[in-house]
Structure formats: C-alpha cells, structure tokens
Design a protein around this motif. Sequence first.
Motif, mmCIF file in Angstrom:
data_model
loop_
_atom_site.group_PDB
_atom_site.id
_atom_site.type_symbol
_atom_site.label_atom_id
_atom_site.label_comp_id
_atom_site.label_asym_id
_atom_site.label_seq_id
_atom_site.Cartn_x
_atom_site.Cartn_y
_atom_site.Cartn_z
ATOM 1 N N ASP A 1 0.850 -1.191 0.000
ATOM 2 C CA ASP A 1 0.000 0.000 0.000
ATOM 3 C C ASP A 1 0.888 1.244 0.000
ATOM 4 O OD1 ASP A 1 -2.031 1.861 0.273
ATOM 5 O OD2 ASP A 1 -2.382 1.411 2.400
ATOM 6 N N TRP A 2 1.433 1.555 -1.172
ATOM 7 C CA TRP A 2 2.431 2.620 -1.256
ATOM 8 C C TRP A 2 1.889 4.005 -0.904
ATOM 9 C CZ3 TRP A 2 2.096 6.650 -4.652
ATOM 10 C CH2 TRP A 2 1.218 6.492 -5.741
ATOM 11 N N ALA B 1 8.374 7.581 3.025
ATOM 12 C CA ALA B 1 9.191 7.834 1.828
ATOM 13 C C ALA B 1 9.743 9.258 1.841
ATOM 14 C CB ALA B 1 8.368 7.601 0.568
ATOM 15 N N PHE B 2 8.921 10.221 2.216
ATOM 16 C CA PHE B 2 9.393 11.595 2.250
ATOM 17 C C PHE B 2 10.362 11.822 3.405
ATOM 18 C CE2 PHE B 2 5.854 12.200 -0.692
ATOM 19 C CZ PHE B 2 6.552 12.829 -1.710
ATOM 20 N N GLY B 3 10.258 11.000 4.444
ATOM 21 C CA GLY B 3 11.251 11.042 5.516
ATOM 22 C C GLY B 3 12.637 10.706 4.999
ATOM 23 N N PHE B 4 12.705 9.737 4.082
ATOM 24 C CA PHE B 4 13.989 9.391 3.463
ATOM 25 C C PHE B 4 14.493 10.530 2.586
ATOM 26 C CE2 PHE B 4 12.652 5.011 4.414
ATOM 27 C CZ PHE B 4 13.826 4.504 4.933
ATOM 28 N N PHE C 1 7.968 2.961 -4.286
ATOM 29 C CA PHE C 1 7.183 4.154 -4.005
ATOM 30 C C PHE C 1 7.462 5.248 -5.025
ATOM 31 C CE2 PHE C 1 6.967 8.432 -2.406
ATOM 32 C CZ PHE C 1 5.653 8.515 -1.980
ATOM 33 N N HIS C 2 8.738 5.520 -5.295
ATOM 34 C CA HIS C 2 9.074 6.630 -6.185
ATOM 35 C C HIS C 2 8.656 6.358 -7.631
ATOM 36 C CE1 HIS C 2 10.744 9.155 -3.175
ATOM 37 N NE2 HIS C 2 11.570 8.211 -2.763
ATOM 38 N N GLU D 1 12.486 11.583 -11.713
ATOM 39 C CA GLU D 1 13.673 12.289 -12.190
ATOM 40 C C GLU D 1 14.261 13.185 -11.102
ATOM 41 O OE1 GLU D 1 10.822 11.946 -13.861
ATOM 42 O OE2 GLU D 1 11.406 10.909 -15.696
ATOM 43 N N GLU D 2 13.389 13.794 -10.316
ATOM 44 C CA GLU D 2 13.855 14.665 -9.237
ATOM 45 C C GLU D 2 14.601 13.865 -8.174
ATOM 46 O OE1 GLU D 2 14.729 17.928 -6.927
ATOM 47 O OE2 GLU D 2 14.149 17.811 -9.023
#
Length: 123
Positions: free
Chosen positions: A46-47, A54-57, A78-79, A91-92
Amino acid sequence: MNLAAVTCLLPVFEGLDREADEESVSFACDRLRNALSEIDGFIPFDWPSWCDKAFGFMLSPSLIQEADLATIFKLITFHFRQNRFVDGHLEEVVRTGLILRALRRIHEVDGASLGWRSVQVGC
C-alpha cells in the motif's frame, strides 16, 4: 533475487546530479525499471499510505544507510509509483541522489549477506 541486475547500474546513476540532462536521467530510470521488473523488485504494498515514510527518506537521506532490503525496495517502488501521478517526481529523486544512495545500500547489503562486497558485473 539476483541483485547484480540492479547494482550493476551504479555507474549509470553515479554520473547523474542536478545538472544531468533529461535524456540521461530518463535512460537511467528506464534501465532501473527494466532491471527491477527482471528480478521482481517492485514490491506490492500500500504505497500511498507509505508517503510520510518515503518523504522522511527524502528529508534525511542518511536513513537509507540503516534500511534493510525490503525497505529499500519499497522506497524505490514508491518513487516509481509516485511518478505515475506526479510527473517528474522520479527524475527529481534521481537528481538529488536518493536513488543512487538506495542502489549503494542494496550493493552494501548484498555484499554483506555474502560475506564480501559483491562484484559489479556488466548490465
């Protein structure tokens, strides 16, 4: 899981940074997508509910150094999934070096599990 199919892409990503041209970044992302598909490296989970993690990383990339393989593959999955809804997202994260850090961690964990640093083979 043959992680060499993914870790052999390290040299491709090592040359990418904020100044990398769109064609080079797109080429690297396509190569990684193909390699992950080849080894079933896209983790079904459940991404969307994993967004904060993910944004924490992204905010603290050093967290990658402590992550296990399942977490790294979730992060990469996730990305790729996020990019479907936010054009240019993948890409970012490539340009910021996050994917490179993730690939280095895969290489590190893979080598440690074998008792040595795995040798990169041609892709």
